[in-house]
Motif scaffolding. Sequence first.
Motif, PDB file in Angstrom:
ATOM      1  N   ALA A 116     -11.322  -1.164 -10.955  1.00 41.60           N
ATOM      2  CA  ALA A 116     -11.044  -0.968 -12.375  1.00 41.60           C
ATOM      3  C   ALA A 116      -9.983   0.108 -12.575  1.00 41.60           C
ATOM      4  N   SER A 117      -9.241  -0.042 -13.655  1.00 42.52           N
ATOM      5  CA  SER A 117      -8.279   0.967 -14.093  1.00 42.52           C
ATOM      6  C   SER A 117      -8.343   1.043 -15.608  1.00 42.52           C
ATOM      7  N   GLY A 118      -7.798   2.129 -16.156  1.00 40.57           N
ATOM      8  CA  GLY A 118      -7.803   2.281 -17.600  1.00 40.57           C
ATOM      9  C   GLY A 118      -7.082   3.548 -18.004  1.00 40.57           C
ATOM     10  N   PRO A 119      -7.270   3.964 -19.239  1.00 40.33           N
ATOM     11  CA  PRO A 119      -6.608   5.172 -19.722  1.00 40.33           C
ATOM     12  C   PRO A 119      -6.985   6.390 -18.888  1.00 40.33           C
ATOM     13  N   ALA A 120      -6.019   7.283 -18.715  1.00 43.39           N
ATOM     14  CA  ALA A 120      -6.260   8.519 -17.971  1.00 43.39           C
ATOM     15  C   ALA A 120      -7.395   9.307 -18.613  1.00 43.39           C
ATOM     16  N   ARG A 121      -8.235   9.902 -17.778  1.00 42.18           N
ATOM     17  CA  ARG A 121      -9.368  10.680 -18.272  1.00 42.18           C
ATOM     18  C   ARG A 121      -9.169  12.184 -18.116  1.00 42.18           C
ATOM     19  N   ASP A 122      -8.071  12.598 -17.487  1.00 34.47           N
ATOM     20  CA  ASP A 122      -7.823  14.018 -17.242  1.00 34.47           C
ATOM     21  C   ASP A 122      -6.819  14.567 -18.248  1.00 34.47           C
ATOM     22  N   ASP A 123      -7.059  15.784 -18.732  1.00 31.73           N
ATOM     23  CA  ASP A 123      -6.133  16.412 -19.676  1.00 31.73           C
ATOM     24  C   ASP A 123      -4.744  16.613 -19.081  1.00 31.73           C
ATOM     25  N   ASP A 124      -4.689  16.924 -17.790  1.00 34.28           N
ATOM     26  CA  ASP A 124      -3.400  17.179 -17.128  1.00 34.28           C
ATOM     27  C   ASP A 124      -2.958  15.988 -16.273  1.00 34.28           C
ATOM     28  N   ALA A 125      -3.268  14.791 -16.709  1.00 34.17           N
ATOM     29  CA  ALA A 125      -2.985  13.576 -15.941  1.00 34.17           C
ATOM     30  C   ALA A 125      -1.485  13.418 -15.682  1.00 34.17           C
ATOM     31  N   PRO A 126      -1.121  13.047 -14.444  1.00 36.02           N
ATOM     32  CA  PRO A 126       0.289  12.835 -14.119  1.00 36.02           C
ATOM     33  C   PRO A 126       0.800  11.453 -14.551  1.00 36.02           C
ATOM     34  N   ALA A 127      -0.069  10.618 -15.115  1.00 35.94           N
ATOM     35  CA  ALA A 127       0.313   9.295 -15.603  1.00 35.94           C
ATOM     36  C   ALA A 127      -0.649   8.918 -16.732  1.00 35.94           C
ATOM     37  N   ALA A 128      -0.239   7.965 -17.549  1.00 34.39           N
ATOM     38  CA  ALA A 128      -1.062   7.554 -18.686  1.00 34.39           C
ATOM     39  C   ALA A 128      -2.259   6.697 -18.267  1.00 34.39           C
ATOM     40  N   ARG A 129      -2.150   6.071 -17.069  1.00 34.98           N
ATOM     41  CA  ARG A 129      -3.246   5.218 -16.590  1.00 34.98           C
ATOM     42  C   ARG A 129      -3.817   5.765 -15.296  1.00 34.98           C
TER      43      ARG A 129
ATOM     44  N   ALA B  42     -12.407  10.641  -2.603  1.00 28.58           N
ATOM     45  CA  ALA B  42     -13.136  11.662  -1.847  1.00 28.58           C
ATOM     46  C   ALA B  42     -12.353  12.034  -0.599  1.00 28.58           C
ATOM     47  N   GLU B  43     -12.317  13.336  -0.314  1.00 27.91           N
ATOM     48  CA  GLU B  43     -11.690  13.772   0.940  1.00 27.91           C
ATOM     49  C   GLU B  43     -12.393  13.077   2.092  1.00 27.91           C
TER      50      GLU B  43
ATOM     51  N   ARG C 180     -10.140  18.552  -6.574  1.00 24.01           N
ATOM     52  CA  ARG C 180     -11.159  18.984  -7.528  1.00 24.01           C
ATOM     53  C   ARG C 180     -12.521  18.781  -6.869  1.00 24.01           C
ATOM     54  N   THR C 181     -13.470  19.551  -7.324  1.00 17.65           N
ATOM     55  CA  THR C 181     -14.843  19.412  -6.851  1.00 17.65           C
ATOM     56  C   THR C 181     -15.651  18.857  -8.009  1.00 17.65           C
ATOM     57  N   GLU C 182     -16.304  17.730  -7.755  1.00 21.45           N
ATOM     58  CA  GLU C 182     -17.031  17.014  -8.796  1.00 21.45           C
ATOM     59  C   GLU C 182     -18.504  16.875  -8.431  1.00 21.45           C
ATOM     60  N   PRO C 183     -19.372  16.899  -9.442  1.00 28.21           N
ATOM     61  CA  PRO C 183     -20.780  16.605  -9.161  1.00 28.21           C
ATOM     62  C   PRO C 183     -20.925  15.138  -8.759  1.00 28.21           C
ATOM     63  N   PHE C 184     -21.735  14.872  -7.760  1.00 22.36           N
ATOM     64  CA  PHE C 184     -21.948  13.505  -7.290  1.00 22.36           C
ATOM     65  C   PHE C 184     -23.351  13.405  -6.713  1.00 22.36           C
TER      66      PHE C 184
ATOM     67  N   THR D 275     -15.640  16.848  -2.916  1.00 23.22           N
ATOM     68  CA  THR D 275     -14.251  17.237  -3.139  1.00 23.22           C
ATOM     69  C   THR D 275     -13.390  15.991  -3.119  1.00 23.22           C
ATOM     70  N   GLU D 276     -12.555  15.867  -4.143  1.00 23.34           N
ATOM     71  CA  GLU D 276     -11.666  14.717  -4.266  1.00 23.34           C
ATOM     72  C   GLU D 276     -10.212  15.168  -4.245  1.00 23.34           C
ATOM     73  N   THR D 277      -9.353  14.292  -3.754  1.00 22.84           N
ATOM     74  CA  THR D 277      -7.920  14.533  -3.677  1.00 22.84           C
ATOM     75  C   THR D 277      -7.209  13.521  -4.578  1.00 22.84           C
ATOM     76  N   ARG D 278      -6.159  13.985  -5.265  1.00 28.93           N
ATOM     77  CA  ARG D 278      -5.448  13.102  -6.191  1.00 28.93           C
ATOM     78  C   ARG D 278      -4.289  12.387  -5.500  1.00 28.93           C
ATOM     79  N   PHE D 279      -4.107  11.126  -5.868  1.00 26.84           N
ATOM     80  CA  PHE D 279      -2.942  10.344  -5.438  1.00 26.84           C
ATOM     81  C   PHE D 279      -2.255   9.817  -6.696  1.00 26.84           C
ATOM     82  N   ARG D 280      -0.943   9.600  -6.599  1.00 28.48           N
ATOM     83  CA  ARG D 280      -0.198   9.110  -7.771  1.00 28.48           C
ATOM     84  C   ARG D 280       1.078   8.418  -7.345  1.00 28.48           C
ATOM     85  N   ARG D 281       1.601   7.658  -8.306  1.00 24.28           N
ATOM     86  CA  ARG D 281       2.930   7.062  -8.102  1.00 24.28           C
ATOM     87  C   ARG D 281       3.625   6.951  -9.441  1.00 24.28           C
TER      88      ARG D 281
END
Length: 168
Positions: free
Chosen positions: A81-94, A130-131, A152-156, A162-168
């Motif tokens: 699934a994909s959709g609108p960005a959920r982060d305030d500092d998102a590097p992309a709109a999706r 996840a790392e 970022r470190t997220e509750p799970f 700990t998760e790592t961000r990827f983007r294009r």
Amino acid sequence: MTTETHLDVLIRPIRDADAEAMGRVHARVWHETYDGMISEAALKAVSPKRLADLWSNYASRGPEHKHAAALVDGEIVGFAASGPARDDDAPAARELYFVFLLDTWHRKGIGRQLFDAVVDEGEPLYGWIAENYPGGEQFYTKRGFVFDGETRTEPFLGETLTETRFRR
């Protein structure tokens, strides 16, 4: 002599009627994927029923959400699934929310098909993984993503991941 196996894979939108099957597959994917990343006790608490409840109204999300299930022989083996960005500092709109596939079906092109069903070609996009997610970095770099060093470190499941961000 070579033997080539052709899989009959159906990629289609997730339906509300899929909730029970999605819960079973989701729970199994989490057990396969996060074993060793979080405690066995946390994984034992994963309930297919609880996850099925999360999927019960997923199909009714708005048109800005793209989602797909992969079926082999009529059985769900993965989803994305994909959709609108959920982060305030998102590097992309999706945002790419997830691509999950049962271990048995890895390296057969199904993950790529799921990805293609929820992401437009060349679409600017980002996501979190996840790392040490098995095979994750390779899967995303093949699709033009870079890992930008943000973590970022997220509750799970009552612990942290700990998760790592990827983007294009």
